[in-house]
Every structure is written in C-alpha cells, then in structure tokens.
Design an enzyme around this catalytic site. Structure first.
Site, PDB file in Angstrom:
ATOM      1  N   THR A   1       0.711  -1.363  -0.060  1.00  0.00           N
ATOM      2  CA  THR A   1      -0.123   0.263  -0.005  1.00  0.00           C
ATOM      3  C   THR A   1       0.794   1.167  -0.143  1.00  0.00           C
ATOM      4  OG1 THR A   1      -0.140  -0.130   2.430  1.00  0.00           O
ATOM      5  CG2 THR A   1      -1.960  -1.230   1.295  1.00  0.00           C
TER       6      THR A   1
ATOM      7  N   GLU B   1       8.175  -2.300  13.195  1.00  0.00           N
ATOM      8  CA  GLU B   1       9.326  -1.579  12.555  1.00  0.00           C
ATOM      9  C   GLU B   1      10.248  -2.620  11.917  1.00  0.00           C
ATOM     10  OE1 GLU B   1      13.411   0.404  13.144  1.00  0.00           O
ATOM     11  OE2 GLU B   1      12.421  -1.736  13.717  1.00  0.00           O
TER      12      GLU B   1
END
Length: 742
Positions: free
Chosen positions: A263, A421
């Site tokens: 995305t 992360e």
C-alpha cells in the site's frame, strides 16, 4: 531496526554551547507588569519542576520494564507481540500514572516469514547431490532464552522462496562496485555469492547480484566488522563478553523501501487498495539467506580462484579467495555447489501501534511526538527494549505529575509504540500516511529513542542519529553514568566533538540521512524536525558497527544486564536526557530551534559540493550559482529571524506573534520537501539517504552524479540540471519561510 545516522533538523545544528538555544528565550513570569494572559499563554519551562520530574526517573524501574519486555520473543504480529501491546495499554491506562487518552491503531500489513514446517536450508552438495555440509539452522543455545520455541529461525524477510544452487563466489559487501570488480575476472552467471553485512543495504546485496545473473546470495557478519576479530565462544564471545558468538546470525528486513509494501502512500487499512505482490519494489529478486560466521568460515576458507583484494579480507585465518567460481581443487568440496532451499512466504497480518496522548493546556493542536517501536526479531532487549523501557519510565513520571495536577504541557505530547518496525518501519509509516495532513500541519518535532543504550565500557555520548538542535540545556543538567560528576553534555563534548566556525568546539551530531528507525517517515516523508537519541560506544576504539548481538537470539536481558548496562544507569541517563528534550519542546514559549545553525550545515555542504562537482558541472554548462544564491539567502533570512526573536519582548507581545514565529520554525523542514518525491518516499532534499560517503548535498551526491562522473558511463546532463534546480529552489523556498511577510 536497521542502521545509524542522523537527520533533518531540530533546526539548529551547531549552536550547542550552553544556553544558546534551549531555554534562551525565557520570560519573567513574576513581573507584576506582565499582562494577565502571560501567566497562562506565555508560560515557559518551569526549570524547578523539570528538575523534580527528571529526578524521579528510576533505573530500577527501567530494569524491571526491560525484564518484562524481553522475557519472551515478540516478533511483529506474534503472540509475544500482542502481550507487549497489552503491557503498553495497561501501563498507559494506569489510574495513577496514565495518560489522558490511550488507544491501539491497527493496520493490515504485508509481512514475510519462514515456514516453520519447512525450514530454510543451505547445503554444500556434490555432483551426485550428496550433502557434504549443512549450515546451522538455529543459533547455539547458551542460556534458556535461545531454547524458547518462539525464537524464529534466522532468515531474510522478503526474500523470495525458491531452490537454487551454483558454484560459490565471494563478493565482499555485495555493492555494485564489488560485483563489477568480481565480474571483470569471473563469469558470475548461475553462481551463488557469499557477502558480508555492511557496505550497502541488505536487499541491495541480492538486487545488485541479480544484475549479473547470480542465482542466490548468502550474507554473514564478519568478525572483523563486528567482533574486532574475536571468534571463539570458549573465552572471547558471548556468554563471556558482548561479542557475537560463532553461530550468531543477524536477521532483518531485506527491503530498500519503508512502509507496507502493498500500500505505498496509503495507510494499510482493511479495505485499502493493494498492489499485486509481483509489483512490490525494493526487495530481493533472488533467494538470500543469512548465516553465522562459523559456517561462513567453512565456506570461504575452501574457495578457489585468486585472492580477493586486501580491502576484502576479513578475520578468518585463511586467505579470502574470490572463488574459481567454486572451491579449490584440494578441498573436500571440490566441484561441489552451494544449494539454497528457501521457503519464506508473505502474508497480510494485523499489526498494532499503541498510542497515548497528554493534552496540551495552551496549544493542544501542536504536537511533540515521542516514539519507539515495540516489535523485535527475538527477545529484543536492546533493540528495541532499551528504548521502550525508557519510554515506559518517562510516561510513568510524566503521567504521575499529570494525575497529581502538578504539570500539564503547553503543547500536546503523543507517545507512540510502533508495530512492525523491523519489517521496514511499517507502523510509523502507516501512521504518517493515514494522518499526513494533520501531522504535517501540527507536529512540532519527533523524538525517537530506539536502541537507547549500546555499550557501557567506552562512556561516550554520541547522538548517532541526532538532529540539528541545541541540546545543551537538556544534557547539561543530566549527570553522565560513571564515577565522575561530569554532565552528559561535558562528556559528550569531550569524547565526540567538532569545531564550528561560529561556536568553536561543540558536541558532534550526525544526520538522519537514512531510514534506520522510525524517524524516517517523519523526516523524509513529512519533513518534520526529528531527533534520534542513543548512548553508544567510542567508535575510535572498535570496528563494530552496532552492538554485536544485534538482531540475534542473544539480544536478551542477560546480555544487556551483564555486558551493556549493569545497574541500568545509562538507561537512566538516556531517560533523563530524552525527558528534558521532550518537556522543553512541549513547554517552551518559543520553540528551542535555531535556524542559523541550519544555515551553517548548508554552507558546509555547499563548500564540499563546490570542491567536488562545480568544475565538472560547469564543463557541462550547468551552473551552481542558483545554489550559491539560495544558501546565501537562507543564511540572511535565518540570521534575521534569529535577531527578531532575540530582540523581541515576547512575554509582552500578542500570542499571535509568538505563534507566527513558532510556525516559521516548525514548518521550515517542510519547505525542503521535493513534491515529486521518489518511489521510496525520500522527499527531503537535504537529508536524503547517503549513496556516497560524502557530507554534501544529496541531490548532487546521488548515483546519477556518481555515474555521470564515472568513466564509460553516459552523462545524464538533463537529470543533473534537474537536481541542481530542485536543490536550489528548495533551499530558496525554505529561506522564504523565514521571512516576516511576503
């Protein structure tokens, strides 16, 4: 986590002498002549209260935070990760020490995992396909931590699955230059390359290799680069010291972009449009697998061919040959292939950020964001546990003062525990994509404390990824760990300094030029002034690029408490330093940022660019005069704004004037964004990633200029001219931001 560098600008890069920036623009709150609104609207940092708050940062509590956070592996989206989500939620909702509002922000993100039912394998096979050697699949257990069933096998996240084999070659760090040099003497087609960590990004080692027809890549950590040459777990490496043991293997995300891969530029919510998996960019096109240096030793020391260049040699007690391709005729592996069986798979999974807010009393629509990721590859005691344990203690101290009615910041503080992360800064990236407009318009600064503490012995304060701001008032009041009574500032300037043409000897700061942690989407995508804080070792006394247990199964509470910070006094010092910076950014009447120091950095970059590139560009009829004029304009505008601030009686001015000045300071970094950007979301024209190890303007430092200046490469003059134009107009636009009126 990923690398170490520093970023774009808590606007002041050089003014680090005591009192020059933070705390400089104070007001006399006790004055009887001050208008009534001053007591509220123009309140400044309460130094006595700040000192009281910092005194409550407790090393024992930080230690217990870390023990709890690292007790089980917590890779993103796993059961262990959800346990840490609940821990953060419960702490931040505590009725006595909690925050004003706490919630979880969820995203559906594309991650990459090894198949537990079909482990990745690396073998040496002879022409009859008999296995002569099998690379260790899991690291050796020295404590029960490594035996936890939740410890993930070492793997390269986002490596494609596949079975490939070929003759082995040694390719140093796997840079473009390394493969090109190798290709000059060896036919690399259909080979397997073994490379060292470092030198270039993880994914680039495979991306670069594929251009030469290489089928697969192995990557390992050479003891010369991480262990100062030490290799034996009998007495030299963990569990006897902080050095990586022979089976230690660095996991990581093998991607050169950040954010959810499916995305780009959109927040990865459940119904968000997703690109096809085949269209993902920046990931390895061929299988790649990390291995320990004990197995790398076995493979490299059996290679045939000629000796590799001296600069390619490492710690093994053999000559590093480049490969025939393949092994030497006298080797037991002669005429054998290296075979990779990789079974990684991708899956969209739910990942959560945990968010908490302390609402500002005067400017609630201005945010100071303090963040640290929560997920780890294994136990993650240092990466990211050291930062998370510090953040939990800071929120306890500030939350307690809040609940007791002693303190409420001028501006709102947002605390963020980012998810996923390690897979490419995903939690923070999705957050910045979802709230792009609000964050761009309202965020004063972002503070990142990820790997808070790296090593105890060298006692050096180094903001390895810092920013450009004056931290003297913040670190001057914090005592450095150790037997002496020096402040963090004094120790910092003693062991890591540079000479400024304006201020003389000052602490040395780096620049956030890469995407090593969650500051990247704030700096590079949104242009938000950012700071990354770490207490690290004296890099003049060791070759290690980061603490040696990085991304291995040995990054545990045992490792941290024995070899990194016994007593957790360094964690405490980092907590006090970060807390001081946070409160000053949230409470100062005028933001503690000085743009004249930004100008000093630009002038230094320009000086280097002129030395290296000007003659070459002039020969191509491309003038650097626009950049020269832009930098001069920026210096003039910055100096003028600095004079306005210093000469104004801001305590007796209207709130609108203070707000106007703060907006100029806050929005300065946004002016350096290139609206065209890049597919990898690096839009900041000053702090773009370093392609060349040279402190100069990145638009002129990137690969197009390097290629254009390389013999045999067709010059890309149109692109060079475009880069000069983008750079000069961005700098001049930033200068315009600092002017009083149009």
């Amino acid at each position: 986590m990923i690398k170490t560098v520093v970023t774009g600008l808590l606007c002041a890069a050089a003014a680090l002498t005591a009192g020059i920036l933070i705390g400089h623009y104070g007001i006399d709150k006790s004055s009887d002549s001050a208008p009534a609104w001053v007591k509220d609207v123009s309140k400044d940092v309460d130094e006595n209260l700040l000192e009281e708050l910092l005194s409550q940062v407790d090393n024992g509590r930080i230690q217990e935070n870390l023990r709890e956070l690292s007790k089980t592996p917590h890779m993103a989206t796993t059961v262990g990760d959800e346990q840490t989500v609940q821990l953060m939620l419960n702490r931040w909702r505590d009725p006595e020490t909690g925050l004003d509002r706490v919630w979880r922000e969820e995203y559906m993100v594309y991650l990459s995992f090894p198949d537990p039912d079909k482990p990745n394998k690396v073998t040496v096979v002879n022409p009859s396909n008999a296995v002569l050697h099998t690379v260790r699949e899991k690291e050796k257990a020295y404590t029960p931590d490594q035996e936890d069933p939740a410890v993930v096998q070492p793997y390269a996240a986002y490596s494609p699955a596949g079975q490939v084999q070929g003759k082995l070659v040694y390719a140093n760090y796997g840079t473009v230059h390394d493969y090109q040099l190798l290709n000059d003497t060896i036919n690399l087609k259909d080979t397997i390359a073994i490379t060292k960590y470092g030198g270039t990004g993880r994914a680039d080692k495979a991306i670069n290799a594929a251009r030469y027809g290489i089928r697969g890549v192995l990557v390992y950590t050479d003891p010369l680069d991480m262990n100062d040459g030490f290799m034996s777990d009998n007495n030299e490496t963990y569990p006897h010291s902080w050095y990586m043991p022979p089976s230690g293997t660095e996991r990581g995300a093998f991607s050169s972009i950040y954010g959810d891969p499916l995305t780009p530029y959109l927040a990865a919510k459940e119904n968000t449009y997703r690109i096809p998996e085949d269209d993902i960019t920046g990931i390895p096109p061929i299988p790649i697998q990390p291995i320990g240096y004990e197995d790398a030793y076995t493979l490299i020391c059996e290679l045939g061919g000629g000796p590799a260049p001296m600069a390619w040699q490492g710690a093994f007690n053999c000559t590093y040959n480049v490969g025939g391709p393949g092994f030497r005729p006298s080797s037991a592996f002669n005429n054998s292939d290296v075979k990779l069986d990789i079974s990684n798979y991708g899956k969209v999974k739910n990942s959560a950020n945990v968010m908490g807010v302390i609402r500002g009393s005067v400017e609630p629509d201005r945010y100071v964001i303090y963040g640290n990721h929560r997920d780890s590859w294994v136990h993650g005691a240092i990466d990211p546990g050291s930062g998370t344990s510090v953040m939990l203690e800071l929120t306890r101290v500030l939350g307690k003062a809040l609940k007791q009615g002693k303190w409420r910041p001028r501006r709102s503080i947002i605390f963020a525990s980012w998810g996923a992360e390690e897979f490419g800064l995903i939690g923070s990236s999705e957050y910045t994509e979802q709230y792009l407009t609000k964050l761009s318009e309202r965020t004063v600064a972002y503070i990142n404390v990820d790997v808070a503490v790296q090593e105890k012995k060298k006692k050096k304060r180094h903001h390895s990824r810092v920013v450009l701001t004056d931290l003297s008032a913040s670190v001057g009041q914090v005592k450095a760990p150790g037997v002496d009574s020096m402040s963090v500032y004094d120790k910092w300037i003693r062991y890591a300094n540079r000479t400024s043409p304006v201020y003389g000897l000052i602490p040395s700061l780096g620049f956030l030029t890469g995407a090593g942690s969650d500051y990247a989407p704030f700096v590079h995508y949104l242009g938000i002034t950012s700071l990354d804080i770490s207490y690290t070792f004296d890099r003049t006394k060791t070759r290690t690029r980061i603490y040696p247990a990085y991304h291995t199964a040995y990054d545990t509470f045992d490792y941290s408490s024995k070899f990194i910070d016994p007593g957790f006094y360094i964690h405490q010092a980092v907590g006090k330093t970060a807390g001081s910076v946070l409160v000053r950014l949230a409470d100062s009447l005028v933001l503690p940022l000085n743009c004249s120091d930004y100008a000093e950095t630009l002038e230094g970059y320009l000086h280097m660019a002129l030395q290296v590139y000007e003659d070459y560009l002039l020969a191509q009829n491309i003038s650097m005069e626009p950049i020269k004029r832009a930098v001069a304009n920026f210096r003039s505008a910055a100096s003028n704004l600095d004079r306005v601030i210093r000469s104004s009686d801001l305590a007796n001015e209207t709130p609108l004037k203070v707000r106007k000045i703060n907006d100029q300071l806050m929005l300065l970094d946004r002016a350096f964004l290139n609206p065209v950007g890049s597919p990898s979301k690096f839009r900041h024209v000053i702090w773009a990633p370093l392609e060349v190890t040279m402190g100069t303007l990145p638009g002129l430092r990137d690969t197009s200029v390097v290629q254009a200046m390389s013999p045999g490469t067709p010059p890309t003059m149109a692109q060079l001219h475009l880069l000069v134009s983008v750079m000069s107009q961005a700098i001049d636009g930033a200068a315009q931001m600092l002017l009083d009126v149009i």
